[in-house]
Design an enzyme around this catalytic site. Structure first.
Site, PDB file in Angstrom:
ATOM      1  N   LYS A 292      -4.380   1.378  -1.912  1.00  0.00           N
ATOM      2  CA  LYS A 292      -4.849  -0.008  -1.921  1.00  0.00           C
ATOM      3  C   LYS A 292      -6.264  -0.100  -1.349  1.00  0.00           C
ATOM      4  CE  LYS A 292      -2.915  -4.457  -0.272  1.00  0.00           C
ATOM      5  NZ  LYS A 292      -1.743  -5.006   0.459  1.00  0.00           N
TER       6      LYS A 292
ATOM      7  N   SER B  60      -0.062  -8.914  -2.023  1.00  0.00           N
ATOM      8  CA  SER B  60      -1.435  -8.523  -2.216  1.00  0.00           C
ATOM      9  C   SER B  60      -1.583  -7.140  -2.852  1.00  0.00           C
ATOM     10  CB  SER B  60      -2.162  -8.522  -0.860  1.00  0.00           C
ATOM     11  OG  SER B  60      -1.561  -7.600   0.045  1.00  0.00           O
TER      12      SER B  60
ATOM     13  N   SER C 162       4.026  -8.577   0.443  1.00  0.00           N
ATOM     14  CA  SER C 162       2.956  -8.028  -0.390  1.00  0.00           C
ATOM     15  C   SER C 162       3.265  -6.700  -1.044  1.00  0.00           C
ATOM     16  CB  SER C 162       1.671  -7.891   0.435  1.00  0.00           C
ATOM     17  OG  SER C 162       1.134  -9.148   0.746  1.00  0.00           O
TER      18      SER C 162
END
Length: 483
Positions: free
Chosen positions: A74, A149, A173
């Site tokens: 990420k 996210s 997330s």
């Protein structure tokens, strides 16, 4: 190895081929490159691949149980020297200064970071549509989103670019992108995966990092590699008995499972989502478990207010620090959602933060007492199916802190509570809408019982995994196997 062959294997399957010498890490890297080239123009899930990492992939299997499998991380600080821009113009050009300890463990286990995936800005908005990189699209329907996210990670795994990818979860997330993309998304117990060297558990204990996967055995093997405290952690969670791979194989019997399809926030639940949760409950009952309708009793309004305060206080502390380090004007470069949260955070007092943490302590006791009477709690992961891109525009003018959490409510109604209380929770690909969109179902266990979540997940996977795709779902519209 051809791309259509590559996508049929989970990480464990690829590791077995590597161990036998039937494929090389470099060949797998070439598959990743091909898949990104073919699908990223549609999905916008991968920000970049790292040419040096791809070039360094060896022609023979490396050490560790995963033997050199390339994966993606990420857009947060994970590996020293790599870009970590948080999906934000404020942090553009920022690089991680140190390795995350859990990532070092995964790397020692044979994972190779070859690129980074998109995130919502600083992990705050309800959707992976950032001011820096734009919207990430869902492989099952590119007109729809992937939640936030860890949205880029989910899209990349679902589309077959990599067998698993790193994410993090501060309110759902990992679980919500997993739900929207038809994947397995585990949020471990607080402290199971250390936040070292920067913290014991990030975001005042709300957030934890882990991986999104396509198989339960990959989830178990990855957790075996990275769990455990680091020297100096403020507390240490009790270790599992044996390995998670071993625990996964022990089929549980006659569990007592609470089913809840009543929205804690008052946000309406899509009828297809509620039906999918009930269908999952029926499947578990057919496996010999006892399921009854029940819900923990707690004050959602007080919980939500505490969550707002903790998130906003974190933003008020972190955003100016990033602006100073990057020598940028904060409000000129942040998106509207993060600005709204940051501004509200500036007006908070230390007493409000202490009171919010006290609310979380009370919630932890309430949920703990509830789960003392059940082995598992079953809920929907999100209250909705994947929404069209732009539904929750994170950069719209005038959004304030209340608006931020109004946007989050359809995704966080059932997930964020367990970031507050610390129990492990997993989203499983157990439902489909009439339009063919994935619907994730969440299972929650008592604190520290990832072993039980994985055992039940494996039990379900064995029932459903015989068809094509993940758990018999078939393939997404945008998938590397189609190229």
């Amino acid at each position: 190895m051809r791309l259509d062959e590559y996508v049929t294997f989970d990480g464990t399957g690829l590791a077995q081929l590597l161990a036998k010498g039937e494929v090389t890490p470099r060949e797998l890297g070439f598959c990743v490159e091909q898949a990104v080239e073919a699908m990223n123009p549609t999905l916008n899930a991968v920000i970049e691949l790292y040419p040096d990492a791809l070039k360094a992939l060896p022609e023979t299997a490396s050490d560790g149980p995963f033997h050199g499998i390339p994966t993606l991380t990420k857009d947060f600080p994970i590996e020293a020297g790599r870009p970590a821009e948080f999906g934000s113009r404020l942090a553009q050009g920022f690089r991680a200064s140190v390795d995350a300890v859990y990532w070092k463990r995964l790397r020692e286990g044979g994972l190779v970071n070859v690129g980074r995936t998109t995130s919502s800005e600083f992990g705050v908005p309800a959707t992976t549509e950032s001011p820096l990189y734009g919207a990430t699209r869902n492989p099952w329907d590119p007109a729809r989103g992937v939640a936030g996210s860890s949205g880029g990670a989910a899209a990349a795994v679902a589309a077959g670019i990599v067998p698993f990818a790193q994410g993090s979860d501060g309110g759902g997330s990992i679980r919500n992108p997993a739900s929207f993309c038809g994947l397995i998304g585990l949020k471990p117990s607080r402290g199971r995966v250390t936040g070292a060297p920067n913290s014991n558990a990030p975001l005042l204990g709300l957030s934890t990092a882990f991986m999104l996967t396509r198989s339960v055995r990959d989830t178990a093997a990855l957790l075996d590699l990275c769990h455990g405290p680091d020297a100096g952690d403020g507390y240490e969670i009790a270790p599992p008995e044996g390995t998670y791979l071993e625990a996964m194989q022990r089929a549980p019997k006659e569990l007592c499972i609470a089913l809840c399809t009543q929205s804690w926030s008052g946000t309406p639940i899509d009828p297809e989502v509620a039906a999918a949760a009930r269908s999952a409950a029926e499947r578990l009952a057919s496996l010999g478990h006892h399921v009854e309708e029940a819900s923990p009793s707690f004050g959602y309004a007080a919980f939500l207010e505490a969550q707002k305060i903790i998130w906003a206080a974190d933003a008020a502390a972190d955003m100016p620090a990033m602006a100073k380090q990057m020598d940028r004007n904060l409000e000129d470069t942040l998106g509207a959602t993060v600005v709204g949260l940051y501004r509200w955070g500036l007006g908070l007092s230390a007493a409000q933060l202490i009171d919010a943490l006290a609310v979380y302590d009370q919630l932890t006791r309430q949920v703990g007492r509830f789960l003392a009477g059940y082995d598992l709690l079953l809920t929907p992961t999100a209250t909705i199916v994947p929404e069209p891109i732009g539904t929750f525009d994170p950069n719209r003018a005038g959004i304030d802190a209340d608006g931020v959490f109004d946007d989050l409510a359809p995704k966080e109604t059932f997930t964020a509570l367990f970031n507050a209380t610390g129990q492990p929770a997993i989203s499983l690909p157990l439902g489909r809408s009439q339009a063919g969109l994935p619907i994730g179902i969440q299972l929650v266990a008592r604190f520290g019982r990832e072993d039980l979540l994985l055992a039940v997940a494996r039990q379900l996977e064995e029932e459903l995994g015989s068809g094509p795709g993940i758990w018999g779902q078939g393939q997404p519209v945008v998938h590397a196997g189609n190229f």
